[in-house]
Scaffold this motif. Sequence first.
Motif, PDB file in Angstrom:
ATOM      1  N   GLN A 223       0.888  -1.110  -0.009  1.00 57.03           N
ATOM      2  CA  GLN A 223      -0.079  -0.094   0.199  1.00 57.03           C
ATOM      3  C   GLN A 223       0.978   1.165   0.212  1.00 57.03           C
ATOM      4  OE1 GLN A 223      -3.367   0.084  -0.383  1.00 57.03           O
ATOM      5  NE2 GLN A 223      -3.470  -2.016  -0.639  1.00 57.03           N
ATOM      6  N   ALA A 224       1.944   1.200   0.683  1.00 58.13           N
ATOM      7  CA  ALA A 224       3.027   2.207   0.658  1.00 58.13           C
ATOM      8  C   ALA A 224       3.514   2.598  -0.630  1.00 58.13           C
ATOM      9  CB  ALA A 224       4.029   1.898   1.667  1.00 58.13           C
ATOM     10  N   VAL A 225       3.924   1.499  -1.545  1.00 53.59           N
ATOM     11  CA  VAL A 225       4.004   1.631  -2.890  1.00 53.59           C
ATOM     12  C   VAL A 225       3.084   2.578  -3.557  1.00 53.59           C
ATOM     13  CG1 VAL A 225       4.865   0.625  -4.994  1.00 53.59           C
ATOM     14  CG2 VAL A 225       5.585  -0.382  -2.707  1.00 53.59           C
ATOM     15  N   LEU A 226       1.832   1.975  -3.432  1.00 56.77           N
ATOM     16  CA  LEU A 226       0.657   2.706  -4.349  1.00 56.77           C
ATOM     17  C   LEU A 226       0.706   4.180  -4.005  1.00 56.77           C
ATOM     18  CD1 LEU A 226      -1.830   2.884  -5.806  1.00 56.77           C
ATOM     19  CD2 LEU A 226      -2.861   1.798  -4.173  1.00 56.77           C
ATOM     20  N   ARG A 227       0.808   4.575  -2.598  1.00 59.24           N
ATOM     21  CA  ARG A 227       0.634   5.960  -2.119  1.00 59.24           C
ATOM     22  C   ARG A 227       1.939   6.854  -2.731  1.00 59.24           C
ATOM     23  NH1 ARG A 227      -1.059   3.374   2.793  1.00 59.24           N
ATOM     24  NH2 ARG A 227       1.070   3.473   3.697  1.00 59.24           N
ATOM     25  N   THR A 228       3.092   6.136  -2.909  1.00 57.24           N
ATOM     26  CA  THR A 228       4.204   6.898  -3.256  1.00 57.24           C
ATOM     27  C   THR A 228       4.099   6.952  -4.552  1.00 57.24           C
ATOM     28  OG1 THR A 228       5.653   5.795  -1.655  1.00 57.24           O
ATOM     29  CG2 THR A 228       6.699   6.771  -3.420  1.00 57.24           C
ATOM     30  N   TYR A 229       3.478   6.202  -5.350  1.00 52.66           N
ATOM     31  CA  TYR A 229       3.172   6.247  -6.977  1.00 52.66           C
ATOM     32  C   TYR A 229       2.104   7.106  -7.345  1.00 52.66           C
ATOM     33  CZ  TYR A 229       2.044   4.977 -11.697  1.00 52.66           C
ATOM     34  OH  TYR A 229       1.888   5.078 -12.870  1.00 52.66           O
ATOM     35  N   ARG A 230       1.039   7.521  -6.301  1.00 55.49           N
ATOM     36  CA  ARG A 230       0.148   8.367  -6.718  1.00 55.49           C
ATOM     37  C   ARG A 230       0.624   9.682  -6.316  1.00 55.49           C
ATOM     38  NH1 ARG A 230      -4.211   7.069  -9.888  1.00 55.49           N
ATOM     39  NH2 ARG A 230      -5.141   8.927  -8.912  1.00 55.49           N
ATOM     40  N   GLN A 231       1.486   9.866  -5.150  1.00 51.52           N
ATOM     41  CA  GLN A 231       2.323  11.083  -4.954  1.00 51.52           C
ATOM     42  C   GLN A 231       3.169  11.661  -6.156  1.00 51.52           C
ATOM     43  OE1 GLN A 231       1.238  13.009  -2.251  1.00 51.52           O
ATOM     44  NE2 GLN A 231       2.690  14.544  -3.193  1.00 51.52           N
ATOM     45  N   ALA A 232       3.960  10.634  -6.543  1.00 49.63           N
ATOM     46  CA  ALA A 232       4.725  10.996  -7.793  1.00 49.63           C
ATOM     47  C   ALA A 232       4.060  11.788  -8.833  1.00 49.63           C
ATOM     48  CB  ALA A 232       5.424   9.641  -8.396  1.00 49.63           C
ATOM     49  N   TRP A 233       2.846  10.966  -9.327  1.00 53.15           N
ATOM     50  CA  TRP A 233       1.816  11.822 -10.198  1.00 53.15           C
ATOM     51  C   TRP A 233       1.288  13.280  -9.773  1.00 53.15           C
ATOM     52  CZ3 TRP A 233       1.507  11.011 -15.166  1.00 53.15           C
ATOM     53  CH2 TRP A 233       1.836   9.650 -15.755  1.00 53.15           C
ATOM     54  N   ALA A 234       0.977  13.204  -8.517  1.00 53.86           N
ATOM     55  CA  ALA A 234       0.533  14.615  -8.206  1.00 53.86           C
ATOM     56  C   ALA A 234       1.919  15.750  -8.062  1.00 53.86           C
ATOM     57  CB  ALA A 234       0.256  14.347  -6.511  1.00 53.86           C
ATOM     58  N   ASN A 235       2.900  15.305  -7.874  1.00 56.63           N
ATOM     59  CA  ASN A 235       4.191  16.296  -8.027  1.00 56.63           C
ATOM     60  C   ASN A 235       4.282  16.419  -9.585  1.00 56.63           C
ATOM     61  OD1 ASN A 235       4.446  16.011  -5.066  1.00 56.63           O
ATOM     62  ND2 ASN A 235       6.061  14.207  -5.325  1.00 56.63           N
ATOM     63  N   PHE A 236       4.179  15.536 -10.354  1.00 58.85           N
ATOM     64  CA  PHE A 236       4.579  16.018 -11.605  1.00 58.85           C
ATOM     65  C   PHE A 236       3.271  16.940 -12.261  1.00 58.85           C
ATOM     66  CE2 PHE A 236       3.239  14.581 -15.758  1.00 58.85           C
ATOM     67  CZ  PHE A 236       4.305  15.170 -16.594  1.00 58.85           C
ATOM     68  N   PHE A 237       2.056  16.733 -11.854  1.00 55.09           N
ATOM     69  CA  PHE A 237       0.970  17.673 -12.124  1.00 55.09           C
ATOM     70  C   PHE A 237       0.985  19.224 -11.564  1.00 55.09           C
ATOM     71  CE2 PHE A 237      -1.354  13.657 -13.615  1.00 55.09           C
ATOM     72  CZ  PHE A 237      -0.811  13.650 -14.706  1.00 55.09           C
ATOM     73  N   ASP A 238       1.837  19.216 -10.441  1.00 55.25           N
ATOM     74  CA  ASP A 238       1.833  20.302  -9.812  1.00 55.25           C
ATOM     75  C   ASP A 238       2.655  21.352 -10.593  1.00 55.25           C
ATOM     76  OD1 ASP A 238       1.982  22.380  -7.927  1.00 55.25           O
ATOM     77  OD2 ASP A 238       2.749  21.193  -6.240  1.00 55.25           O
ATOM     78  N   PRO A 239       2.138  22.456 -10.881  1.00 57.58           N
ATOM     79  CA  PRO A 239       3.296  23.497 -11.752  1.00 57.58           C
ATOM     80  C   PRO A 239       4.270  23.929 -11.112  1.00 57.58           C
ATOM     81  CG  PRO A 239       0.844  24.012 -11.863  1.00 57.58           C
ATOM     82  CD  PRO A 239       1.004  23.030 -10.726  1.00 57.58           C
ATOM     83  N   GLY A 240       4.274  24.035  -9.554  1.00 54.74           N
ATOM     84  CA  GLY A 240       5.371  24.559  -8.852  1.00 54.74           C
ATOM     85  C   GLY A 240       6.458  23.280  -8.551  1.00 54.74           C
ATOM     86  N   HIS A 241       6.228  22.248  -8.755  1.00 51.28           N
ATOM     87  CA  HIS A 241       7.137  21.089  -8.214  1.00 51.28           C
ATOM     88  C   HIS A 241       8.054  20.607  -9.659  1.00 51.28           C
ATOM     89  CE1 HIS A 241       8.368  17.293  -6.317  1.00 51.28           C
ATOM     90  NE2 HIS A 241       7.546  17.794  -5.189  1.00 51.28           N
ATOM     91  N   PRO A 242       9.189  20.350  -9.141  1.00 43.53           N
ATOM     92  CA  PRO A 242      10.161  20.127 -10.294  1.00 43.53           C
ATOM     93  C   PRO A 242      10.328  18.973 -10.713  1.00 43.53           C
ATOM     94  CG  PRO A 242      11.237  20.402  -8.005  1.00 43.53           C
ATOM     95  CD  PRO A 242       9.959  20.879  -7.829  1.00 43.53           C
ATOM     96  N   ALA A 243       9.265  18.047  -9.940  1.00 41.61           N
ATOM     97  CA  ALA A 243       9.375  16.631 -10.252  1.00 41.61           C
ATOM     98  C   ALA A 243       9.043  16.205 -11.955  1.00 41.61           C
ATOM     99  CB  ALA A 243       8.606  15.830  -9.458  1.00 41.61           C
ATOM    100  N   LYS A 244       9.666  14.998 -12.290  1.00 38.28           N
ATOM    101  CA  LYS A 244       9.545  14.792 -13.443  1.00 38.28           C
ATOM    102  C   LYS A 244       8.347  13.686 -13.655  1.00 38.28           C
ATOM    103  CE  LYS A 244      14.354  15.444 -15.263  1.00 38.28           C
ATOM    104  NZ  LYS A 244      15.407  14.825 -15.471  1.00 38.28           N
ATOM    105  N   ARG A 245       8.026  13.184 -14.950  1.00 42.17           N
ATOM    106  CA  ARG A 245       7.090  12.110 -15.095  1.00 42.17           C
ATOM    107  C   ARG A 245       7.525  10.858 -14.720  1.00 42.17           C
ATOM    108  NH1 ARG A 245       2.621  11.341 -18.728  1.00 42.17           N
ATOM    109  NH2 ARG A 245       2.259   9.245 -19.433  1.00 42.17           N
ATOM    110  N   PRO A 246       6.568   9.980 -13.901  1.00 42.24           N
ATOM    111  CA  PRO A 246       7.320   9.009 -13.141  1.00 42.24           C
ATOM    112  C   PRO A 246       7.389   7.832 -14.248  1.00 42.24           C
ATOM    113  CG  PRO A 246       5.155   9.605 -11.971  1.00 42.24           C
ATOM    114  CD  PRO A 246       5.134  10.731 -13.189  1.00 42.24           C
TER     115      PRO A 246
END
Length: 412
Positions: free
Chosen positions: A78-101
């Motif tokens: 379940q922690a892997v799922l939460r981390t994966y969803r957070q990676a997408w949330a960071n990617f869609f956040d305009p102010g976050h430097p995260a790249k596409r998962p």
Amino acid sequence: MEVARQARAHVARLDLSAAQVAVLDGQAHTARALWNLLHEYCTFRQGRLASVKDCDAAIRRARREIDWMGRLPAEAAQAVLRTYRQAWANFFDPGHPAKRPGFKSRSRSRMAVDVPQGRDLNIARLNRRWGAVNLPKVGRVRFRWTRDLPGVTRGGPAGRITGARLVKDAFGWQIVFRTEAVVAAAPIAHRGRHLALSDGTTREHGDWLTSREKERLRRLEKKSARQRRTRSPGRPASKRLARTYDRIARLRATAKRRALNWQHQTTTELARTYGVVVVEDLPIMNMVRSATGTVERPGQNVRQKAGLNRAITGQAWGRTVILLGYKARDRGGLVVKVPAPGTSQTCHRCGHRDPAARVRIRYACVNSACGWAGHADTNAAINIRNAAGTAVSGRGDLGAARSAKRQPPHAA
């Protein structure tokens, strides 16, 4: 007195048997495979991204149908799922430097397993050097005790352990405790004198690796290059190449540990001694950009720029400022950042700005009415002090003896 909860992380080395190492390795590989399955399930669907409910149902179905998926505890899945969803949330956040998962490679991704709940860890101190913790599907494991944990040690800091993360590096498996300590909401004001580095005071450190270790690292990197040339395209890395990579990773991990040790000791000393620290707000990400350019417009001095980039990233200036920031706040101090442009090209005495006045680490004002000359970082530190409007000064590396912009730093 009002209190607040302060989140921190504490890293400790695990003492594992060979069988326990094999179990954790299997869990980490399963967690990586689960991430890749989730990414395939979400990105190859028609239409919108899969919802959390759909992903959770897919994980439960996979754990029933695939035997090796059971190696990973359900909470870690379940922690892997939460981390994966957070990676997408960071990617869609305009102010976050995260790249596409993306997909995680077996050889390049970091091996890690989450333990989301802290209540099942059952942490206990065995003696002065060792503690014990329960890990899912592994059992009771000893870890190196180096500091008191909130809510665990009798008479220690108040708080609790909210969870942990198991991480493997070149030295083996480590546990990262997520702690939540209870502290005063408003820390007592720091009564120490201000930090003043404009008088030439510095905090020195040597190279992270000895000359013999550097030579060994150079030979191993050349060896890995030869081994890669003999590998057929598309074939996995040989065991010899994997062993060479492991030796390189161990040397680099040694350098990182020494750097972290120096940074923690230095920032703790500064936070305890001084009430206000002013640092230069350096655009580090812009400074370490590659100079390769494009095929139509190739870059210049690419090898020299690459060497400078390695020197800058090896010093980890941003991490030094982060460590100093939270340690100063814990003690009622303050870290102030001032804009970097012009601090190293402007004379602190007369205010005349000319890039030609700076040559490497030497600054000589070209204004005939002034003529001040001295260390370039000392001049920049005084400019930073003046910009902050306090009797405090510092460099982006807290007193580096060399410039961040023209010379690879060797001191801080």
